[in-house]
Design a protein around this motif. Sequence first.
Motif, short mmCIF file in Angstrom:
data_model
loop_
_atom_site.label_atom_id
_atom_site.label_comp_id
_atom_site.label_asym_id
_atom_site.label_seq_id
_atom_site.Cartn_x
_atom_site.Cartn_y
_atom_site.Cartn_z
N VAL A 65 39.84 39.53 39.29
CA VAL A 65 38.55 39.89 39.88
C VAL A 65 37.59 40.38 38.80
CG1 VAL A 65 37.42 41.57 41.39
CG2 VAL A 65 39.47 40.36 42.17
N LYS A 66 38.07 41.23 37.90
CA LYS A 66 37.22 41.79 36.84
C LYS A 66 36.71 40.70 35.92
CE LYS A 66 38.97 43.63 33.18
NZ LYS A 66 39.74 44.46 32.21
N GLU A 67 37.59 39.79 35.51
CA GLU A 67 37.18 38.75 34.57
C GLU A 67 36.24 37.73 35.22
OE1 GLU A 67 37.83 38.54 31.18
OE2 GLU A 67 38.45 40.61 31.56
N ASN A 111 32.82 36.64 43.80
CA ASN A 111 34.12 36.47 44.43
C ASN A 111 34.31 37.45 45.57
OD1 ASN A 111 35.84 38.87 43.15
ND2 ASN A 111 34.56 37.98 41.53
N SER A 161 47.95 44.52 39.64
CA SER A 161 47.11 44.66 38.44
C SER A 161 46.65 43.31 37.93
CB SER A 161 47.86 45.43 37.35
OG SER A 161 49.07 44.78 37.02
N ASP A 210 43.67 42.54 39.93
CA ASP A 210 42.52 43.32 39.45
C ASP A 210 41.90 42.66 38.23
OD1 ASP A 210 43.00 45.18 41.44
OD2 ASP A 210 44.07 46.57 40.13
N TYR A 211 42.75 42.16 37.33
CA TYR A 211 42.27 41.48 36.13
C TYR A 211 41.48 40.22 36.50
CZ TYR A 211 42.46 38.73 31.79
OH TYR A 211 42.14 37.96 30.70
N GLY A 219 34.08 38.48 37.51
CA GLY A 219 32.80 39.19 37.52
C GLY A 219 32.11 39.12 36.17
N LYS A 220 32.89 39.31 35.10
CA LYS A 220 32.32 39.25 33.75
C LYS A 220 31.77 37.86 33.44
CE LYS A 220 34.84 41.04 30.44
NZ LYS A 220 36.07 41.47 29.69
#
Length: 312
Positions: free
Chosen positions: A70-72, A80, A64, A67-68, A74-75
């Motif tokens: 990668v998500k951040e 990546n 997790s 996941d955080y 992207g934001k």
Amino acid sequence: MALITTVTLNAAIDKTYYMDSFPLGKVSRVAEMISVPGGKGINVARVARQLGAAVLATGFVGGSNGDYIVKELGKAGIDNDFVAVEGESRLCLNMIDRSAGTSTELLEPGPVISASHIEAIKAKVKSLAAESAIIAFSGSLPKGAPAPLYAELIAVAKAEGAKAFLDTSGDALLEGVAAKPYFIKPNEDEIEKLIGRKLERESDLYASMKRLMEEGVACVVVTLGASGSVAGFGGRLYRVRAPRIEAVNAVGSGDSFVAGMATAIANGAPFEDALRLATAAGTANALNAQAGDIRTDDVERLSGEVGIEAIE
């Protein structure tokens, strides 16, 4: 636009806690907390993007926390392409004691890497290097990764035509330098390990740096903290003096230096201009609460305050 790819083999979530005081053995209340994707290569990617470069971040992420990350990213608009592994990407905590002016870091070890993961990152680097002007390898090796891994990845990147940057320490640095990366950035402690002897004075660096260049490392920069750096390129040495500032948080300044150097070299800038941008970016990072973060107006202002003189 030339692409800069950064490789973070031990990616992290960097959390910085700001406290009025941080006494040991007591409960401390956090006044302010900042949480961002971290690890040295990710810091390089963030700052290079802030400087206007095209960047892509790769490496290992897990669980997790991965996941955080990668998500951040992207934001934040940072492209990546990571290799997913079992386990959890690490947390790195930085406790800032405002009253004492101290920084205390707690760094988790991160996930254990398997042989299949190593083959996957080699394939990833090979693919990305073919599209990249520069591949920057930064930070510690994760558990399970052999000391020569950076050397192997540098060879892969060079074979595809990319310039390899290396910013690491210990055995990973010793092994990595043997693969002749384009750029290395050891600090005072790391260069002593690399050359195998204690430095008594700054001038003791010169012969060792020239030898590293003669052996195939095109650009050698030894960072000296707030006092700047000694840099070598094309057989010549330079003394670089950083602007004087009141630092807020110096964590990530070395990564910001790498980002500035990569951005300038990817754009074909002369070496002295690259040194100026790198030093200004590293200094600008220390003006911010978040590690691996700059304001371009700070970089522009500080660039004019960087001193560079040829040594020999």
